[in-house]
Design an enzyme around this catalytic site. Structure first.
Site, mmCIF file in Angstrom:
data_model
loop_
_atom_site.group_PDB
_atom_site.id
_atom_site.type_symbol
_atom_site.label_atom_id
_atom_site.label_comp_id
_atom_site.label_asym_id
_atom_site.label_seq_id
_atom_site.Cartn_x
_atom_site.Cartn_y
_atom_site.Cartn_z
ATOM 1 C CB SER A 14 0.582 -42.352 34.311
ATOM 2 O OG SER A 14 -0.709 -42.876 34.511
ATOM 3 C CB THR A 61 -1.839 -43.371 28.002
ATOM 4 O OG1 THR A 61 -2.083 -41.983 27.815
ATOM 5 C CG2 THR A 61 -0.383 -43.594 28.369
ATOM 6 C CE LYS A 65 -5.544 -42.881 25.005
ATOM 7 N NZ LYS A 65 -6.490 -41.878 25.533
ATOM 8 C CG ASN A 85 -9.117 -46.135 27.460
ATOM 9 O OD1 ASN A 85 -9.996 -46.941 27.184
ATOM 10 N ND2 ASN A 85 -9.143 -45.385 28.542
ATOM 11 C CG ASP A 100 -9.935 -42.377 27.011
ATOM 12 O OD1 ASP A 100 -9.594 -42.385 28.198
ATOM 13 O OD2 ASP A 100 -9.128 -42.532 26.068
ATOM 14 C CB ALA A 125 -11.148 -32.429 14.695
ATOM 15 N N GLY A 126 -9.153 -34.121 17.271
ATOM 16 C CA GLY A 126 -8.123 -35.153 17.441
ATOM 17 C C GLY A 126 -8.704 -36.388 18.123
HETATM 18 P P1 ATR Z 1 -5.545 -35.486 20.948
HETATM 19 O O1 ATR Z 1 -5.373 -36.784 20.214
HETATM 20 O O2 ATR Z 1 -5.020 -35.500 22.349
HETATM 21 O O3 ATR Z 1 -6.949 -34.986 20.880
HETATM 22 P P2 ATR Z 1 -4.439 -33.959 18.741
HETATM 23 O O4 ATR Z 1 -4.792 -35.021 17.787
HETATM 24 O O5 ATR Z 1 -3.087 -33.346 18.652
HETATM 25 O O6 ATR Z 1 -4.571 -34.426 20.245
HETATM 26 O O7 ATR Z 1 -5.552 -32.811 18.647
HETATM 27 C C1 ATR Z 1 -5.380 -31.587 19.231
HETATM 28 C C2 ATR Z 1 -6.611 -30.745 18.975
HETATM 29 O O8 ATR Z 1 -6.404 -29.478 19.594
HETATM 30 C C3 ATR Z 1 -6.845 -30.454 17.499
HETATM 31 O O9 ATR Z 1 -8.237 -30.400 17.283
HETATM 32 C C4 ATR Z 1 -6.192 -29.091 17.314
HETATM 33 O O10 ATR Z 1 -6.711 -28.331 16.241
HETATM 34 P P3 ATR Z 1 -6.124 -28.534 14.740
HETATM 35 O O11 ATR Z 1 -6.779 -29.762 14.198
HETATM 36 O O12 ATR Z 1 -6.514 -27.299 14.022
HETATM 37 O O13 ATR Z 1 -4.624 -28.680 14.888
HETATM 38 C C5 ATR Z 1 -6.559 -28.445 18.625
HETATM 39 N N1 ATR Z 1 -5.677 -27.324 18.976
HETATM 40 C C6 ATR Z 1 -4.405 -27.391 19.403
HETATM 41 N N2 ATR Z 1 -3.925 -26.144 19.655
HETATM 42 C C7 ATR Z 1 -4.931 -25.271 19.361
HETATM 43 C C8 ATR Z 1 -5.079 -23.851 19.423
HETATM 44 N N3 ATR Z 1 -4.080 -23.062 19.846
HETATM 45 N N4 ATR Z 1 -6.273 -23.305 19.065
HETATM 46 C C9 ATR Z 1 -7.304 -24.100 18.668
HETATM 47 N N5 ATR Z 1 -7.228 -25.449 18.588
HETATM 48 C C10 ATR Z 1 -6.063 -26.034 18.930
#
Ligand code: ATR
Length: 267
Positions: A14, A61, A65, A85, A100, A125-126
């Protein structure tokens, strides 16, 4: 002495400790900022333990969260985001914030980019996308969410007022009509690829990348090559820390000293 720290799993790499230590030193505050590597199976005990030990504040982190959201008291809009966070341990109990979200808005303000009335595209969308989408909406933007798994974009859009969900194939059209495009996927993290098509960039856009390793991602270099303004992921990291510092201490954060400490550890 006051005690602050970051809790996560893993936390050893970190950048928050050097950033906050620089801030405490600059302001002459007698405080330590430490790392707490918590066991995911005992996270609730860990939060309660920190409170019982008199820890003053925590940065939270991944992957905690949502646990922090359940542990701390939160107000709107953090209530709607569902993620915390930053925890401030007050005399009335633990209060949760999502810096954040507020920090990203400060990063835009710092760069003179207004989100009021803007069309903003969030890719992903994560958890990161969720904080950005709510932040942009709070700041007065209309938000479009584009994600590889389109159903997740629709699910997130359903939670954010006036937002719409899309698949990635719609990105060129969305970007053509947008003012701001933010990458909230992990695409570009330590690899030279972009979540957005290179030929969709234009000079009226501002690009923001939540990825900060490397600082200059393919996403941002493609944007800059088309004449777009760019804001790298270290600004989000910086201002989430600035907001946390100000919440904990009630003092203005020494932004330049924190930025210097952060960037010296990034490059
Ligand atoms: P975080 O909480 O850090 O945002 P996450 O919940 O794992 O992490 O979300 C990762 C995001 O990156 C998702 O939107 C994922 O798309 P999917 O919902 O389809 O899995 C996106 N992502 C990861 N690898 C990708 C790739 N190679 N191409 C496009 N989108 C990707």
């Amino acid at each position: 002495m006051d005690v602050y720290g970051i809790i996560g799993h893993p936390v050893e790499h970190s950048l928050s400790p050097p950033m906050h230590e620089a801030a405490f030193e600059e302001r002459g505050i007698d405080a330590k900022y430490v790392t707490f590597e918590a066991d995911p199976d005992r996270i609730e005990e860990a939060f309660e333990g920190a409170q019982a030990l008199g820890v003053d504040g925590l940065t939270v982190t991944l992957p905690f969260k949502h646990d922090a959201f359940e542990f701390a008291d939160v107000d709107d809009p953090v209530q709607r985001v569902g993620a915390v966070n930053t925890i401030d341990f007050t005399d009335d109990g633990p209060v949760g914030y999502n810096t954040d979200m507020t920090g990203t808005l400060q990063a835009f303000e710092h760069h003179g980019v207004s989100l009021e009335g803007a069309e903003a595209v969030v890719i992903g969308a994560g958890g990161a996308a969720r904080a950005l989408a709510f932040g942009f909406e709070e700041a007065g933007a209309t938000v479009s969410i584009a994600n590889r798994t389109e159903s997740k974009a629709h699910d997130l859009a359903a939670d954010v007022p006036d937002a719409s969900g899309h698949g990635l194939e719609e990105l060129p059209d969305l970007m053509a009509a947008a003012d701001v495009v933010a990458n909230a996927t992990s695409v570009g993290l330590e690899e030279d690829v972009s979540a957005a098509p290179a030929d969709a960039w234009h000079g009226d856009l501002t690009a923001f990348d939540a990825v900060y390793k490397p600082l200059e991602t393919r996403f941002l270099s493609d944007a800059a090559a088309a004449g777009a303004q760019t804001i790298d992921g270290a600004w989000m990291l910086l201002f989430q820390g600035v907001d946390a510092f100000e919440t904990w201490t009630g003092e203005d954060a020494p932004v330049d000293a924190m930025n210097e400490a952060l960037r010296s550890h990034l490059s």
